[in-house]
Design a protein around this motif. Structure first.
Motif, PDB file in Angstrom:
ATOM      1  N   PRO A  12      27.013  63.142  89.895  1.00  0.00           N
ATOM      2  CA  PRO A  12      26.932  62.743  88.483  1.00  0.00           C
ATOM      3  C   PRO A  12      28.160  63.145  87.672  1.00  0.00           C
ATOM      4  O   PRO A  12      28.498  62.468  86.695  1.00  0.00           O
ATOM      5  N   VAL A  13      28.826  64.231  88.043  1.00  0.00           N
ATOM      6  CA  VAL A  13      30.046  64.627  87.341  1.00  0.00           C
ATOM      7  C   VAL A  13      31.147  63.601  87.583  1.00  0.00           C
ATOM      8  O   VAL A  13      31.867  63.205  86.663  1.00  0.00           O
ATOM      9  N   ALA A  14      31.271  63.147  88.828  1.00  0.00           N
ATOM     10  CA  ALA A  14      32.253  62.115  89.151  1.00  0.00           C
ATOM     11  C   ALA A  14      31.936  60.821  88.401  1.00  0.00           C
ATOM     12  O   ALA A  14      32.838  60.142  87.891  1.00  0.00           O
ATOM     13  N   ALA A  15      30.652  60.486  88.316  1.00  0.00           N
ATOM     14  CA  ALA A  15      30.248  59.282  87.581  1.00  0.00           C
ATOM     15  C   ALA A  15      30.606  59.397  86.102  1.00  0.00           C
ATOM     16  O   ALA A  15      31.067  58.430  85.477  1.00  0.00           O
ATOM     17  N   ALA A  16      30.399  60.581  85.530  1.00  0.00           N
ATOM     18  CA  ALA A  16      30.730  60.790  84.125  1.00  0.00           C
ATOM     19  C   ALA A  16      32.228  60.663  83.898  1.00  0.00           C
ATOM     20  O   ALA A  16      32.669  60.098  82.884  1.00  0.00           O
TER      21      ALA A  16
END
Length: 256
Positions: A12-16
């Motif tokens: 999710p951090v990469a997606a953000a």
């Protein structure tokens, strides 16, 4: 951040990071006519790697490239755009080859150094006083093609080229950039596909980012129409300067 989901990106951090980079890059692209790659690629490279970042940016910008340039085609200065496009097409395959061969950090150091030197020349007040000749245009186009294939930073040499001209207004610079990128997108797509940089997996990843990027574009385009010539140049210089910092591997840990 379980609500944030991008196909093919589990973290999710990469997606953000990808969403933030797409939105910010859209604002910059809509306002200046260039700079999406300068914002998106360094950040996205940390999330998914440089090759994937280059593939994603091609898919994200593709639906907007020609609509953005529609009004610019009759206003573009074709004696400038033509030689630049030819030079870019010639050098683009070399850039794609280097993308799949060079060490990532070495590539980023090279790009950052070149951008910094060019930006310093512009801030110092250097300008070329005459209309650019064919040899200069072909050379700048070649450099754009090299950087485009290597890191989707083809707009940087072109922006420096046109912003350093005493004869180009903000509108003329933006029109030339928009037309150049619309046409160059078609050529680069074929080479990226052949090199395995543009894939169906990255297409699905790009879909939600296309929408986010479009929202940023709308804000940027509206901002351009109310900005002054001085604001335009300052914004362009700020984008180039930020790209230098983002391209430096020494800031990776801090950005993470």
């Amino acid at each position: 951040m379980d609500w944030l989901s991008i196909p093919g990106v589990a973290d999710p951090v990469a997606a953000a990071l990808l969403c933030a980079a797409a939105f910010a890059g859209g604002i910059v692209r809509g306002f200046t006519g260039f700079g999406f790659g300068m914002v998106f690629v360094p950040v996205a490279s940390m999330a998914v790697g440089p090759a994937a970042a280059v593939g994603l940016i091609w898919f994200i910008d593709l639906p907007y490239a020609f609509p953005l340039a529609a009004r610019s085609f009759p206003r573009a200065v074709w004696r400038e755009v033509g030689p630049l496009l030819i030079g870019s097409v010639i050098a683009l395959p070399l850039g794609v080859y280097l993308l799949t061969r060079l060490d990532r950090d070495l590539t980023r150091w090279i790009i950052a150094t070149v951008i910094a030197l060019a930006l310093a020349a512009m801030i110092s007040g250097w300008r070329y006083r005459s209309e650019p000749g064919v040899k200069l245009s072909l050379s700048v186009g070649g450099l754009s093609g090299l950087f485009n294939g290597l890191a989707q930073l083809g707009g940087m040499p072109l922006a420096l080229f046109w912003l350093s001209s005493q004869t180009n207004s903000a509108q003329r610079t933006r029109d030339n950039l928009l037309v150049f990128f619309a046409l160059n997108t078609l050529v680069s797509g074929l080479l990226f596909m052949a090199a395995g940089v543009v894939t169906m997996e990255r297409f699905w990843t790009a879909i939600p980012l296309i929408i986010i990027y479009g929202a940023g574009l709308l804000i940027g385009v509206r901002g351009f129409h109310i900005a002054s010539e001085q604001t335009f140049r300052r914004a362009a210089y700020a984008v180039i300067g930020a790209s230098v910092l983002l391209a430096l591997p020494v800031f990776d840990a801090w950005i993470r």
